[in-house]
Design a protein around this motif. Structure first.
Motif, short mmCIF file in Angstrom:
data_model
loop_
_atom_site.label_atom_id
_atom_site.label_comp_id
_atom_site.label_asym_id
_atom_site.label_seq_id
_atom_site.Cartn_x
_atom_site.Cartn_y
_atom_site.Cartn_z
N THR A 274 0.90 6.41 -35.91
CA THR A 274 2.55 6.08 -35.78
C THR A 274 2.92 5.97 -34.57
N MET A 275 2.51 6.99 -33.54
CA MET A 275 3.10 6.87 -32.23
C MET A 275 2.49 5.76 -31.34
N LEU A 276 1.35 5.35 -31.54
CA LEU A 276 0.81 4.04 -30.80
C LEU A 276 1.64 3.01 -31.44
N MET A 277 2.25 2.88 -32.63
CA MET A 277 2.78 1.96 -33.23
C MET A 277 4.29 1.78 -32.73
N GLY A 278 4.65 2.79 -32.20
CA GLY A 278 6.06 2.88 -31.56
C GLY A 278 7.03 3.40 -32.46
N LYS A 279 6.63 4.15 -33.28
CA LYS A 279 7.61 4.25 -34.49
C LYS A 279 8.30 5.72 -34.54
N PRO A 280 9.55 6.13 -34.68
CA PRO A 280 10.12 7.44 -34.71
C PRO A 280 9.52 7.90 -35.88
N MET A 281 9.45 9.21 -35.69
CA MET A 281 8.72 9.81 -37.10
C MET A 281 9.47 11.53 -37.17
N VAL A 282 9.13 11.85 -38.50
CA VAL A 282 9.24 13.35 -38.89
C VAL A 282 8.12 13.83 -39.34
N GLY A 330 15.02 15.11 -44.99
CA GLY A 330 15.95 13.95 -45.12
C GLY A 330 16.83 13.74 -43.96
N ALA A 331 17.33 15.00 -43.64
CA ALA A 331 18.42 15.09 -42.67
C ALA A 331 17.60 14.54 -41.25
N ALA A 332 16.47 14.85 -41.08
CA ALA A 332 15.60 14.57 -39.50
C ALA A 332 15.61 13.05 -39.63
N ILE A 333 15.44 12.39 -40.81
CA ILE A 333 15.10 11.15 -41.01
C ILE A 333 16.14 10.36 -40.70
N LEU A 334 17.40 10.77 -41.19
CA LEU A 334 18.58 10.09 -41.19
C LEU A 334 19.32 10.14 -39.60
N GLN A 335 18.84 11.25 -38.95
CA GLN A 335 19.39 11.35 -37.58
C GLN A 335 18.95 10.22 -36.79
N TYR A 336 17.63 9.65 -36.88
CA TYR A 336 17.16 8.58 -36.33
C TYR A 336 18.07 7.10 -36.54
N PHE A 337 18.59 7.04 -37.93
CA PHE A 337 19.26 5.78 -38.26
C PHE A 337 20.69 6.30 -37.65
N LEU A 342 18.39 7.20 -29.61
CA LEU A 342 17.19 8.31 -29.54
C LEU A 342 15.83 7.36 -30.15
N GLN A 343 16.09 6.40 -30.97
CA GLN A 343 14.83 5.58 -31.20
C GLN A 343 14.16 4.94 -30.20
N PHE A 350 6.64 6.60 -26.11
CA PHE A 350 5.61 6.52 -27.15
C PHE A 350 4.68 5.34 -26.18
N GLY A 351 5.40 4.41 -25.54
CA GLY A 351 4.77 3.23 -24.99
C GLY A 351 3.79 3.84 -23.74
N GLU A 352 4.32 4.77 -23.00
CA GLU A 352 3.72 5.40 -21.81
C GLU A 352 2.51 6.08 -22.33
N LEU A 353 2.50 6.83 -23.23
CA LEU A 353 1.50 7.24 -24.04
C LEU A 353 0.59 6.81 -24.37
N HIS A 354 0.79 5.59 -24.95
CA HIS A 354 -0.05 4.68 -25.46
C HIS A 354 -1.06 4.21 -24.38
N GLN A 355 -0.35 4.00 -23.16
CA GLN A 355 -1.23 3.32 -22.04
C GLN A 355 -2.06 4.30 -21.60
N GLN A 356 -1.58 5.83 -21.62
CA GLN A 356 -2.67 6.72 -20.99
C GLN A 356 -3.94 6.87 -21.81
N LEU A 357 -4.06 6.60 -23.21
CA LEU A 357 -4.91 6.45 -24.10
C LEU A 357 -5.64 5.47 -24.18
N ARG A 358 -5.45 4.21 -23.65
CA ARG A 358 -5.97 3.09 -23.91
C ARG A 358 -7.18 2.83 -22.93
#
Length: 379
Positions: A274-282, A330-337, A342-343, A350-358
């Motif tokens: 999910t991080m590598l896809m660049g998606k905020p998560m709970v 639910g509250a944590a999910i809605l915080q992103y919207f 923050l998103q 996440f993009g910077e971490l992706h590069q480190q692992l590639r």
């Protein structure tokens, strides 16, 4: 080569393909999933027999697991391989690796146990069991170097496979979502035990969010036919959830993640995806009460999710065990919207971490195995 679950099968298949480039003939035997078998690996036992979650639950299957391990030990000692590679599944693999190494068989362990996080005393057993360890994450390699265990950080195959820029529009088109839809992906895990504990909770969290934001849509990928059947039953039984705008998928979790604005997810390897896809998560997790009581007392790190561990700080919320209620999730999910900035910030980090692992992980892992074999031949 021995893989105990689906994530290990993916790693094993990548490693087999990379080894096949280097050697004219590669014979792989052990325990393998469908991806490894498609590349010619022979599986002596079904991989599913090793897929057990928790701390207490494996005790119920202990006689069978010990019998499988004894059989494998006898098999490999009688017909020694050039190298034994255990992929993850440390509680099963390390004991086998120690026995085989004592018998003169070179051993490699691919994927570090979470020894830096809990049960740190295992480092002594790892040092006895393996000639070399391959880690997916950089901070893991640092830990082994501190303890003089031969190690190579190879990067993560998922970071190689997932593009740096995910095609959100194509994923949404495939799933029937518009560019204006607000989509939440629900990933309650791939094992039956995980889905039993987290499936109803995630559905209730989705219901809680939908009551407050009726425009939200949800997508839920089922990891297998059994998990789909399990989820369908949970959806039918969960009060008020049968009418949720929910798309249930057969697999295809990457499409679900690509299409989503944010993700509610079980702690585990999927948080890295999910991080590598660049998606905020709970991140959420529950386990049997006794398992959690033991686990929480042995933990040496404030985080359990891979994004937070990689960053060494809290990038994403972790809501665990009794704190994991529909309202809290639910509250944590809605915080992103409610906070687009923050998103955006998370996507950058996440993009910077992706590069480190590639790092072209399968090729680096194969090269390490080849170096070990060459050194053994030279000696």
């Amino acid at each position: 080569m021995l893989a105990g679950e689906a994530s290990g099968d993916i790693l094993g298949a990548g490693l087999i393909a990379a080894l096949q480039k280097r050697y004219a003939q590669v014979e792989v035997v052990g325990i393998a999933g469908p991806r490894m078998q498609a590349l010619g690996a022979e599986s002596l036992f079904p991989m599913e027999r090793l897929s057990v979650m928790g701390l207490v639950e494996p005790l119920k299957r202990l006689p069978e697991l010990l019998k499988i391990r004894r059989t494998l030990r006898q098999y490999f000692i009688q017909d020694p391989p050039d190298v034994f590679i255990g992929i993850d599944s440390p509680d099963f693999n390390l004991g086998l690796e120690e026995s085989l190494r004592s018998a003169g068989i070179p051993t490699v362990h691919y994927v570090s146990p979470s020894v830096w996080a809990w049960r740190r005393g295992r480092i002594k057993k790892i040092a006895r069991a393996v000639d070399h360890i391959l880690t997916l994450l950089p901070f893991e390699a640092d830990f082994y170097r501190e303890h003089a265990v031969p190690v190579t950080f190879v990067g993560h195959p998922l970071a190689d496979d997932i593009p740096l820029d995910v095609d959100v529009a194509a994923a949404r088109k495939k799933l029937g979502f518009s560019s204006d839809d607000q989509v939440v992906a629900l990933l309650p895990g791939s094992r039956g035990g995980e889905v039993r504990l987290l499936g109803p909770l995630f559905l209730q969290a989705a219901k809680w969010c939908h009551q407050r934001r009726p425009e939200l849509k949800f997508v839920l990928p089922a990891a297998s036919a059994d998990r789909r059947q399990q989820l369908e039953a949970q959806i039918a039984e969960a009060p008020g959830c049968a009418d949720l705008p929910l798309t249930l998928l057969d697999g295809d979790s990457q499409t679900a993640l690509a299409a989503a604005d944010t993700v509610l997810i079980a702690s585990g390897t999927a948080t890295l995806e999910t991080m590598l896809m660049g998606k905020p998560m709970v991140v959420a997790y529950k386990m049997a009460a006794l398992s959690y009581a033991i686990f929480s007392r042995m933990l040496h790190t404030p985080w359990v999710s891979l994004p937070n561990l990689l960053a060494q700080r809290e990038l994403v919320p972790e809501i665990l065990q009794n704190d994991a209620t529909p309202e809290a999730l639910g509250a944590a999910i809605l915080q992103y919207f409610d906070d687009p900035l923050l998103q955006d910030q998370l996507r950058r980090e996440f993009g910077e971490l992706h590069q480190q692992l590639r790092r072209d992980a399968s090729e680096r892992a194969a090269e390490s195995v080849c170096r070990l074999l060459a050194s053994r031949e030279a000696s």
